[in-house]
Every structure is written in structure tokens, then in C-alpha cells.
Design an enzyme around this catalytic site. Structure first.
Site, PDB file in Angstrom:
ATOM      1  N   GLU A  88       7.455  17.250 -27.997  1.00 43.91           N
ATOM      2  CA  GLU A  88       8.916  17.952 -28.055  1.00 43.91           C
ATOM      3  C   GLU A  88       9.602  17.791 -26.639  1.00 43.91           C
ATOM      4  O   GLU A  88      10.843  17.521 -26.635  1.00 43.91           O
ATOM      5  CB  GLU A  88       8.868  19.056 -28.743  1.00 43.91           C
ATOM      6  CG  GLU A  88       9.997  19.867 -28.554  1.00 43.91           C
ATOM      7  CD  GLU A  88       9.817  21.417 -28.333  1.00 43.91           C
ATOM      8  OE1 GLU A  88      10.305  21.775 -27.385  1.00 43.91           O
ATOM      9  OE2 GLU A  88       8.887  22.126 -28.951  1.00 43.91           O
ATOM     10  N   GLU A 165       6.511  16.607 -16.559  1.00 40.58           N
ATOM     11  CA  GLU A 165       6.691  17.733 -17.713  1.00 40.58           C
ATOM     12  C   GLU A 165       5.481  18.822 -17.997  1.00 40.58           C
ATOM     13  O   GLU A 165       6.073  19.801 -18.161  1.00 40.58           O
ATOM     14  CB  GLU A 165       6.921  17.069 -19.159  1.00 40.58           C
ATOM     15  CG  GLU A 165       7.785  17.785 -19.843  1.00 40.58           C
ATOM     16  CD  GLU A 165       9.050  18.058 -19.369  1.00 40.58           C
ATOM     17  OE1 GLU A 165       9.797  19.267 -19.969  1.00 40.58           O
ATOM     18  OE2 GLU A 165       9.689  17.320 -18.802  1.00 40.58           O
TER      19      GLU A 165
END
Length: 1014
Positions: A88, A165
Site C-alpha cells: 500500500e 519506504e
């Protein structure tokens, strides 16, 4: 786009059919509810993708989009724990067409703000990507749908993407390890024990987040992100739905499905006959609490009979919560608050949940009261009056929704279609639901409603948990309480519920109406101003935004800043004590029944410079709302010993909870450093509460709402002047003006707060004991706006704060991947609301991060701010914040609350000199001038003028760090049954804000923060 109504009362347009004229149904309980979602262009592409498209014009020129994926953390293997959530995150980072968070930048460039308008959430069973975008320009909708198509199959999972990330995901993980997060995890494991769900929290494991390989992430993504597992939902202001369906086909039809896709397995949660008991002792707990959760299978909603059962269940919770509230307001209450609800935990399991917050050492008493009450319902049921009250409340709720059926927000409709896809929940349309309510509710009996108490039997997959900051109860204590209440129930040794007498009328003797002394029209804002005979100023604006809403606020100058230190704490407790007694002349438990079936709420607030009341009501209940305001002014509160005892007990518990919170010392030091050590900013201590004089508290509160001539009241909404004006004259104009002024202050003569900001650089670290390491940063700059360009500068502060937030997130989150989110807040309340003089306040940057790099990130944030001051932003940066502001303005201009706030600001502006229309126009013109002149150069100049230049010469930084010398010794003590729960190291419990504990807090771990208040 002209969003202003005309001058004529005909603004309300052609009146739609009212709820009372709605025809009843000829009900057949076996009739099936439609499986086809109402009002949607619904179908499936050849590759398996499901789509829903609906035209809806609220708000205008906007679309709410979603990609819903039936893939969550429960599908992860052991080495993948946390990968669903990582995917996500990566979706917004890089795809085949976009790189380096270009998706975020593009969406912000069209006004779709990161967090508020572009977001995603991962839960155990699904992942949902949401966009809220403008559609008033060609190609915007197509581009937004193409982004969803990228999420569906084109997410890039390279080593560099993943590495960038990890830091953001780790910071989200770290943020989840506070007391509240530990409690969420512990409760999830306890409820799901015996199923795969117990080991698959969406946030995942720290080891996986830090070390998982790109290959594992890519494998999970390719395996589960299949078209047949997805739906695209588009609800918005579309001229037609077919063209949107064609866009979905254009971007998704060429997605080739896997020839042999893996079927999504179903995971069950085993039930258990014997209750499970758990005691959680958490050193950072915000208070003591009790949770009773009983698991049951989710019932399908397929027939009219199923819908009737759903209504019966809703009535049960209404009636039970009414009892809990009344018990919490009795002498020596067993808890401070208690509530019950049902919620779906995972696909096939839901829980009936009761939650209470109580005093220290009070968990056993609270548990006994909660179990006694549901046993009382099982034995005696609810009374007919209780059922009537619950029925009226449900009818009132559905009537409001029905009246506004053509004004529903697109995001709400989008969420309905999500549940249709994920849970097969029927979407039958508001009109049919209203007919079902009206046809079914009158025939739901007390016995039908009462039977839902059976779901709270301790033999029904029951988990009983207490949460305490220090251990007082034992598992044996909990078991003993259960056995005792079961014994009482078997012997019918629980008496009937004792009902209170409920008066018929809120205002027993109707006041004599006042009259209009003066009237003014302000066509520029479509508002009318009245000066009543008692001196109260009324301003009302008729709108057609929501058919069942009227909002209002009344304010008067003069607040807590006028008080001396010796009376400050007593007077500041006035609203709390008054609320317990009943500010409208009736105790809260009595007033609750009096207002059953009515939609009318009024609340009060005492601020530094103003005192105010605010309300929200249905047009049909405007009289009730104004009666409450009348009662507010006419009631003289006198505290009883019992009232004061309850309030002080709750206040002391709140102070103790703050002292346990590791963030409390941090927040106190930030406040002291930036605002000084005045009593107004000093945190309340137990000793302060013990010195409170209840008589002084009530006397001050009574005087705050006594003199109508000092108040200005603004009303906005679906107002019919022919109906509203007589009510306003009777209940507001009928408030008697005292012979001598009471708290009648002039705004230019108010006492200012003792506000002092440091004149140099101060950097401090606050070390606080913590169970698990947390780090929070607050970087603060003083702001002083000169009187010469005041209005333009106030608007510029808003633009510059958004620019700062955008740039700091770009650097610390998107470029370096070291934070999860950052917020920038503005405070301009350092001065009294005088018409002259400079405005002082501050701008604060806040973020959380790894404790080891906190100082480095502060320096990087300072470097970015200095760069904006020395070189200015890019033209793209400026265009982005202009677009975000404009889109927010357009959305707000279609809402009553937005107009209410703007008219209030016009009255309270230093430009106001008796003409609210002129003040409103000047503020509008100031905003327009700022927008028209904002450029990289003017933004750079504003950054130099608003924030000290260079920014490195005057600021404060406070960093919260764990107290390392004690950290390793601080561990929560946990006792539970069965004993194997203790062996799992992950069962660390905590609680934060138990009084408002969300009943579904374990379901969602959100990716983006709530927007910071401005």
C-alpha cells in the site's frame, strides 16, 4: 460557479416530499432485498474487475474514487508479515508510469491534498485506496482512474523503492507502539486466539519491515492483486455514468487476469463457551477501564426480516446505552462512562462490545454493574417507554437522512458500495430504507429488542478484560463477579429498572416575545441582521446545502483572561460542573429522554477572550434548540455535594492520567517554553482541583450566560424566516435583559494573555520514562503580524503554513523516508482581539521519528525553511498550494459550517465596525489579493516577514526522548487466563483515552494522519 443564494426566501426551492408523507410498505418478511446496488451503474469486466459508478452532485465538480482489494494481512505468510501494508505504501511511491512519489505530487497539483484527499488503509481482510479529486477540467477524472489502474497491477517493487519506504513504514510501526497501540494489539490477539488473524496484525513485524526483500513483496503483490479480487468505485458529479464506465474500461480492460489465480481462503475465528479473563496493567494507561466482548457469527442481510432484526438490534443498543448513561449520572456511579455496540471484526465474525471507563480501583465495581444491567434486561426486558424512546431516536435519524437523500456526500455513497463489494451488504437506497423504518419500527416489541441481551452472555465467546495503570484486580476477582451475577440471574434476584420522572416541556412558562428594533440586509453574503429589543444581535443566512440542518453560534466578548489567578481554576471548572448539574435546567439523564426523537443539540464554551454557545438542529426542531438556549440564560445553577464529588473525581483521574502519559512532560515543557509559566498556561495539578470552589464555579458560569445584550448569534442553514423569526423573537428576544450589565466587556479593553516567546534559539530534550521508545519533535517560530497589512498577512500565514508542511513532507518523508507524517499548525491567539496593535502567535512544525536521528531531522527541516526564505519556492510549489486552497474553499462554500465560520470571523475581525457585510467583503478581497499576487517571489518575501529571518536566529525545539536509564526496567505487568496468553511477548496492553475508546479500534491502522487543525 455562483454558490450564493438569492435574496428571496425562495432559495429553498421546490419543497421535496417530507418524511411524514412517505408511504408505508405492505411488508412481506420473506421478500429479498435487492442484490443490485441502488442507483449505480454496476457490472464486471471480462477480466473479473467489478465496478460501481454513480452520479452525485455533493460536492459539486468532485469525485470520490476507490480501488477496493479483497487482500489484507491475513493472507501473509510468516516471512510476509507486514507486506500487505508495505505494498500500500509503495503504490504511492512508484509505479510503471510514476516514480519518486510523482502520484502524490500530481494529485496535490490538482488540489487533492495528501492525507485528506489521497489515502489508503490496510486491514486484515482488505486494502482500500481512496482518492477525492476535482472533475471540472478535462482529463482529470481519466488521470485519477489511471492512477487506480496503476495501483491495481503496476506497483514497482525495486530495491531502492523499498529501501526508501522502509523508514516511513518503520515510523508508522513505532507510532503504533504507544500505550493505545499495545492495547489494540493485545486485544486483537486475545479476541482472535486460535485463528490466523491473531498473528496477522496489518502493521506487521519490525523484522519484516526492516529486512523483507523486494522479491517477497513482489511475489505477494502478483499473487493476490488479481482483477477478480478488486472493485473500482466512482461516485461524483458526472454528467452521465456511462462515460465513466468507458474510462474504467479504457484503463482496466487490458489488464490480463491470471489463468489460474489463487482463490482467497476463508479463515474462521473459533468460539469458546468459557469466558476468557485478562488483566492488563500498563504504566502509561490513561485510566482504568473494562471491556466485555462477545463474539458471534455475522448474520447475512438478505431479507426484510433480516432488516427488521437489524433495526431491533439498533434499538437494543440505543436503550442499553440510555441506561448506561443514566447509571453514570447517579450518586456514587460505578463508572464515569459506559457504552455498547456491535461491530464486524473480520469477514465472518462480529462482536458485541461493552466498554466503560472508571475510577482507579474501580474495575470490579464497573464490571459488576455492566453484567448486572444486561442480566436485568434478560430477566425483565426494557420498558415500553424505553422502547418508545429508542424507536423515536431511530425514526429521527432516518428522517434526517431521508430529507437529505439528494444531498449526501459522494464519499459516504462510495463507502456504501465498498461494503456491498466486501461484505455483500445490500444498497437499497435511502427512500426504501426510510419506508422500511417507518413500516417496521412501530411493530418491533420490547421482547424482540430485549432478546439481544442474550448475545452478552458470558458463555457466548466472551472475553472480559480490565485495564489498569496499577494492579488492583485479579483474574479470580473477575471470575467471582461473573459467577455472582449468573447466580443472581438464575434466582431472579435482580430488581426492575427504576425509571425517572420525565417532564413534558423544556420551557414550562413560555416567555413574552421581544421585537425587532433594527433590521439590516447584506445581499453580498445573503444574510439578514436583526437587533432585538433586549440588545441581542441576530444574523441569519438561508441556504439549501442540507435540508435538515441549521447551525448556530452565539458569542460574547470577555472570557477567562479577565480572571485573577486566585479565581481562575475555580471559574475554568464552571462548564464541567455545570454540565454535570444540567446547564438547561434539567439533569443530563432527564434531558436525554426529553430530547428523544428530536435533533437538537446545544453546547457551551468558555475561552480566553470569549464565551459562546453553539447548536445544531433540524429545522423542525429549531424551537427545541432555541428553548435550550433560553434555558441556558434563565437557569441558575447551584452545585450539590454529590455533583461536585463526581466532577472532582473525574477531574483528578484525568490529571493522574496525564501524569502517566510520557508525552505529558513534553507537552508541558513546550507550552512553558513558548508561552511562559503563567497560571493560564500551567498544567493543572491535583492540588489545583482540590482548591476549586464549586459555588464560585457555578456563579461565574451563570453570569457568563445572563446578559443577552452582549451576545451576537449567527444562524446558517435551511431557515424558513416565516417560521424561524417568531421563534427567535420568543426564545432569544424573550431573554430578559438584566437591569445592570453583566460581564459586558469591550473588545479593545480586554486583558491579553501573558504571552512571551523566547528571543533566542532554545533547543531542549525532554527525557520521559516509556515502555517502548517514542520520539516527538516540535519546532516552533514566533509570528508577529503588523497592523499595516494585517488581513493579507493573516491569509498569507495560512498559505505559508501549507507550503511549509508540503515541503517538509517532501524532504523528510518522500526524499529521505525518515518520517511517517508532519504537521504545521498556526496559533494567532497571543493577543486580545483588539482592533489595533500587532497580532502575535506562532507557527509549529511537528513530527515523530527515530530518536537517534531526531536532531539531524530538525536541522534538515531548518535547512528547508531557510532555503524557502533565501531562494523561495518553485512556481510548481506555489501553484500547488494555491490549488489546494482553492479546492478547499470551493468544497467549503457548499457547507453550512463554512459559512457560519466565515460570518463569525467577519463579526470578530478587527475590520468590523458595525457592518458585517463590509467586513466580510474586505476579508474576501484580502484573500483574492493574496491569491492574485502570490508568486515564488512574494512567497519568499512572506516567509522572511512572517517567520524570523533567517529562521535559524529565533526558534525553539523540544524533542521527546525515552529515558534510557530506566527504559529497560519499565515493562507492563500482565496477568491473563488461559495462561498461554502470557507467553506471547506481543501481549503488552495499554490504553489511551478510554472514555472515548473506539469500538472498532483494532480494525484499521491508518496510513495518513488526521489533518492538523488550523
Amino acid at each position: 460557479m455562483d454558490l450564493l443564494p438569492g435574496d428571496s426566501p425562495q432559495v429553498l426551492g421546490k419543497r421535496k416530499p417530507r418524511f411524514r408523507s412517505l408511504k408505508l410498505l405492505n411488508v412481506n418478511y420473506d421478500d429479498l432485498l435487492s442484490e443490485t446496488p441502488y442507483a449505480a451503474d454496476y457490472g464486471r469486466l471480462a477480466n473479473g474487475l467489478t465496478y460501481y459508478v454513480r452520479s452525485n452532485s455533493k460536492p459539486k465538480m468532485r469525485a470520490a474514487l476507490a480501488l477496493v482489494v479483497k487482500v489484507g494481512s491475513v493472507l501473509e505468510e510468516e516471512e510476509e508479515r507486514g507486506v500487505a501494508h508495505i505494498v500500500e505504501h509503495l503504490a504511492f511511491s512508484a509505479t510503471t508510469k510514476y516514480t519518486n512519489h510523482d502520484i502524490v505530487k500530481f494529485l496535490e497539483s490538482i488540489g487533492a491534498e495528501f492525507g485528506a484527499c489521497q489515502n489508503a488503509v490496510t486491514s486484515a481482510d482488505e486494502t482500500v485506496y481512496e482518492l477525492f479529486v476535482p472533475v471540472d477540467k478535462p482529463q482529470l477524472l481519466s488521470q485519477a482512474i489511471s492512477i487506480l489502474a496503476e495501483f491495481s497491477s503496476e506497483v514497482r517493487v525495486s530495491a531502492s523503492d523499498l529501501e526508501k519506504e522502509r523508514g516511513a513504514v518503520m515510523e508508522e510501526y513505532r507510532g503504533s507502539r504507544n500505550a493505545n497501540g499495545r492495547m489494540q494489539e493485545a486485544h486483537w490477539v486475545l479476541m482472535m486466539d486460535g485463528s490466523k488473524y491473531a498473528e496477522r496484525l496489518p502493521i506487521g513485524l519490525e523484522k519484516v519491515i526492516r529486512t523483507v526483500s523486494p522479491e517477497i513483496v513482489k511475489r505477494f503483490y502478483k499473487k493476490w492483486y488479481q482483477m477478480q479480487n478488486m472493485a473500482v468505485i466512482a461516485v461524483g458529479d458526472f454528467p452521465d455514468t456511462q462515460s465513466v464506465v468507458e474510462l474504467i474500461k479504457t484503463h482496466f480492460e487490458d489488464k490480463i487476469p491470471d489463468v489460474s489465480p489463487t482463490a482467497i481462503p476463508r479463515f474462521t475465528v473459533p468460539s469458546h463457551e468459557l469466558p476468557r479473563f485478562s488483566i492488563f496493567v500498563e504504566s502509561e494507561a490513561a485510566g482504568s477501564a473494562v471491556m466485555i466482548s462477545c463474539k458471534v457469527q455475522v448474520n447475512e442481510l438478505k431479507t426484510v426480516k433480516d432488516y427488521r432484526n437489524l433495526l431491533s438490534e439498533s434499538m437494543f443498543f440505543h436503550a442499553l446505552n440510555q441506561r448506561f448513561f443514566k447509571l453514570s449520572r447517579k450518586r456514587d456511579p460505578p463508572y464515569f462512562s459506559c457504552s455498547a455496540a456491535a461491530d464486524v471484526l473480520v469477514r465472518q465474525t462480529k462482536a458485541y462490545i461493552m466498554t466503560s471507563s472508571c475510577k482507579e480501583n474501580g474495575t470490579i465495581e464497573a464490571l459488576e454493574s455492566m453484567l448486572t444491567e444486561v442480566a436485568r434486561v434478560r430477566i425483565h426486558g426494557f420498558s415500553e417507554r424505553e422502547i418508545s424512546v429508542a424507536r423515536d431516536m431511530l425514526l429521527s435519524e432516518i428522517e434526517s437522512v431521508y430529507l437529505e437523500r439528494d444531498q449526501m456526500q459522494s464519499t459516504n455513497l462510495r463507502d456504501e458500495y465498498m461494503q456491498h463489494f466486501l461484505r455483500n451488504e445490500p444498497v437499497v437506497g435511502i427512500e426504501y430504507e426510510a419506508q422500511l423504518h417507518k413500516s417496521l419500527l412501530p411493530y418491533v416489541s420490547a421482547s424482540e429488542v430485549s432478546k439481544y441481551a442474550e448475545n452478552f452472555r458470558t458463555s457466548c465467546g466472551c472475553v472480559i478484560k480490565t485495564i489498569e495503570p496499577q494492579s488492583t484486580a485479579t483474574v479470580n476477582d473477575l471470575s467471582t463477579v461473573v459467577s455472582r451475577i449468573n447466580s443472581f440471574e438464575e434466582s431472579q434476584n435482580i430488581p426492575f429498572w427504576d425509571e425517572e420522572h420525565i417532564p413534558e416541556e423544556i420551557v414550562e412558562a413560555k416567555p413574552t416575545s421581544g421585537h425587532v428594533a433594527h433590521q439590516f440586509e447584506y445581499p453580498g453574503i445573503g444574510a439578514t441582521e436583526l437587533i432585538l429589543s433586549n440588545g441581542m444581535h441576530i444574523c441569519y443566512k438561508c441556504t439549501d446545502f442540507l435540508d435538515d440542518e441549521i447551525l448556530f453560534t452565539g458569542f460574547s466578548y470577555g472570557g477567562l483572561s479577565e480572571l485573577q489567578e486566585c479565581e481562575y481554576f475555580s471559574c475554568s471548572m464552571g462548564p464541567t460542573i455545570a454540565g454535570e448539574i444540567g446547564v438547561f435546567g434539567y439533569r443530563p439523564s432527564v434531558l436525554m429522554d426529553m430530547l428523544a426523537g428530536k435533533r437538537a443539540e446545544v453546547g457551551t464554551k468558555l475561552g480566553a477572550y470569549m464565551r459562546s454557545f453553539s447548536g445544531d438542529c433540524s429545522p423542525s426542531d429549531l424551537e427545541t434548540a432555541l428553548q435550550l438556549v433560553y434555558q441556558l440564560f434563565m437557569t441558575n445553577l447551584e452545585p450539590s455535594e454529590e455533583d461536585v464529588k463526581i466532577v472532582m473525581q473525574m477531574a483528578e483521574e484525568s490529571v493522574r492520567a496525564q501524569e502517566r502519559d510520557p508525552f505529558n512532560a513534553f507537552a508541558n515543557r513546550v507550552r512553558e517554553l513558548n508561552y511562559g509559566s503563567s497560571y493560564f498556561f500551567r498544567p493543572i495539578k491535583i492540588g489545583d482541583i482540590q482548591k476549586v470552589d464549586p459555588l464560585k464555579s457555578c456563579e461565574y458560569f451563570n453570569n457568563c450566560f445572563k446578559d443577552p445584550s452582549t451576545f451576537t448569534v449567527v444562524l446558517v442553514g435551511n431557515i424558513d424566516p416565516a417560521i424561524a423569526l417568531p421563534l427567535i423573537l420568543q426564545y432569544l428576544g424573550g431573554i430578559p435583559r438584566p437591569p445592570e450589565p453583566i460581564l459586558n466587556f469591550k473588545r479593545d479593553e480586554l486583558q491579553g494573555l501573558p504571552f512571551t516567546f523566547p528571543s533566542t534559539v532554545i533547543r531542549e530534550v525532554v527525557h520521559s520514562p516509556m515502555v517502548e521508545a517514542q520520539c516527538s519533535v516540535q519546532l516552533c517560530f514566533p509570528v508577529e503580524l503588523n497592523d499595516d497589512n494585517m488581513m493579507e498577512d493573516v491569509h498569507l500565514v495560512g498559505f505559508m503554513s501549507k507550503l511549509l508542511e508540503t515541503k517538509i513532507v517532501q524532504v523528510l518523508r518522500f526524499k529521505l523516508g525518515q518520517i511517517y507524517s508532519a504537521g504545521v499548525s498556526v496559533f494567532l491567539g497571543g493577543n486580545k482581539p483588539s482592533r489595533i496593535g500587532n497580532i502575535r502567535g506562532d507557527i509549529t512544525v511537528n513530527f515523530s521519528c527515530d530518536p537517534d536521528i531526531s536532531s539531524t531531522l530538525v536541522n534538515l527541516a531548518l535547512d528547508e525553511i531557510l532555503q524557502l526564505q533565501e531562494k523561495g519556492p518553485s512556481i510548481d510549489d506555489v501553484l500547488t498550494i494555491l490549488e489546494i486552497e482553492q479546492r478547499a474553499h470551493e468544497n467549503g462554500s457548499q457547507e453550512n459550517y463554512y459559512w457560519l465560520e466565515r460570518i463569525l470571523r467577519s463579526y470578530q475581525s478587527r475590520l468590523y465596525s458595525g457592518d458585517v457585510g463590509a467586513s466580510f467583503q474586505l476579508q474576501d478581497e484580502s484573500r483574492t489579493r493574496v491569491r492574485n499576487t502570490l508568486s515564488p517571489l512574494t512567497a519568499q518575501s512572506a516567509m522572511q516577514r512572517i517567520i524570523p529571518f533567517p529562521c535559524t536566529k529565533q526558534y525553539t525545539v523540544v524533542i521527546l526522548m525515552p529515558q534510557t536509564s530506566r527504559f529497560k526496567w519499565i515493562k507492563p505487568f500482565i496477568s491473563s487466563v488461559p495462561t498461554h496468553y502470557c507467553s506471547d511477548a506481543k501481549i503488552l496492553a495499554g490504553i489511551s483515552g478510554v472514555a472515548i475508546l473506539a469500538l472498532s479500534l483494532w480494525r484499521y491502522w491508518r496510513r495518513a494522519p488526521d489533518p492538523n487543525p488550523r
